[in-house]
Design a protein around this motif. Structure first.
Motif, PDB file in Angstrom:
ATOM      1  N   THR A  70      -7.294 -11.081   7.508  1.00 46.52           N
ATOM      2  CA  THR A  70      -7.160  -9.906   6.938  1.00 46.52           C
ATOM      3  C   THR A  70      -7.657 -10.351   5.267  1.00 46.52           C
ATOM      4  OG1 THR A  70      -5.822  -8.631   7.876  1.00 46.52           O
ATOM      5  CG2 THR A  70      -6.346  -7.702   5.786  1.00 46.52           C
ATOM      6  N   LYS A 101     -12.730  -3.268   9.936  1.00 50.03           N
ATOM      7  CA  LYS A 101     -12.307  -2.171   8.872  1.00 50.03           C
ATOM      8  C   LYS A 101     -11.821  -2.207   7.965  1.00 50.03           C
ATOM      9  CE  LYS A 101     -10.717  -0.320  13.284  1.00 50.03           C
ATOM     10  NZ  LYS A 101      -9.068   0.686  14.190  1.00 50.03           N
ATOM     11  N   HIS A 103      -9.646  -0.584   4.348  1.00 44.01           N
ATOM     12  CA  HIS A 103      -8.391  -0.294   4.677  1.00 44.01           C
ATOM     13  C   HIS A 103      -8.566  -0.291   2.632  1.00 44.01           C
ATOM     14  CE1 HIS A 103      -7.118  -0.900   8.668  1.00 44.01           C
ATOM     15  NE2 HIS A 103      -7.766  -2.050   8.080  1.00 44.01           N
ATOM     16  N   GLU A 104      -8.180   1.340   2.098  1.00 51.87           N
ATOM     17  CA  GLU A 104      -8.505   2.199   0.315  1.00 51.87           C
ATOM     18  C   GLU A 104      -6.774   1.558   0.022  1.00 51.87           C
ATOM     19  OE1 GLU A 104     -11.367   3.650  -1.501  1.00 51.87           O
ATOM     20  OE2 GLU A 104     -11.476   4.853   0.291  1.00 51.87           O
ATOM     21  N   ASP A 105      -6.711   0.826  -0.857  1.00 47.73           N
ATOM     22  CA  ASP A 105      -5.320   0.320  -1.520  1.00 47.73           C
ATOM     23  C   ASP A 105      -4.896   2.235  -2.514  1.00 47.73           C
ATOM     24  OD1 ASP A 105      -4.601  -0.782   0.091  1.00 47.73           O
ATOM     25  OD2 ASP A 105      -4.923  -2.610  -1.554  1.00 47.73           O
TER      26      ASP A 105
END
Length: 130
Positions: A70, A101, A103-105
């Motif tokens: 990540t 993929k 992943h928006e924070d």
């Protein structure tokens, strides 16, 4: 762009590598939008495709990441590139794929649509030559 072992992965290109050798992985994101995007995370998940609709994601005994799988990205400015480096280590032979993929924070900032259309990555891990 995605590069595996220095080779650009585009469409149905298969990248060959040797079991036991760390394989460099590079993900380059270009922000063509008019605003900065971020923060967000990018996760690389290997899997095997059994060609019958079944994907095997339980590969912890076959593949390991050197570092993390990540990448945490604070932001990518408009018209700028952001490049992330990692490495994979294949412990067994076989055909593997990488699922990438995002992943928006921050839900108020949208990621560029083109980032969701990254090419599929097909890696063939082979026995090292004797």
């Amino acid at each position: 762009d995605i590069l595996v072992d220095g080779k650009l992965c585009d469409c149905d290109i298969v990248v060959d590598c040797k079991v036991g050798d760390p394989i460099p992985l590079q993900v380059k994101l270009t922000n063509w939008s008019k605003h900065s995007v971020g923060p967000f995370a990018l996760t690389v998940t290997p899997y095997q495709d059994y060609q019958n609709g079944v994907h095997n994601y339980e590969l912890q005994d076959a593949i390991t990441f050197v570092g993390s799988n990540t990448f945490y990205i604070e932001s990518v400015k408009p018209t700028k590139d952001s490049v992330y480096f990692g490495a994979l280590l294949f412990l067994y032979t076989g055909d593997f794929y990488l699922n990438i993929k995002f992943h928006e924070d921050n839900c108020s900032k949208e990621l560029p649509v083109s980032w969701f259309c990254l090419p599929s990555v097909h890696i063939r891990a082979m026995d090292p030559m004797a």
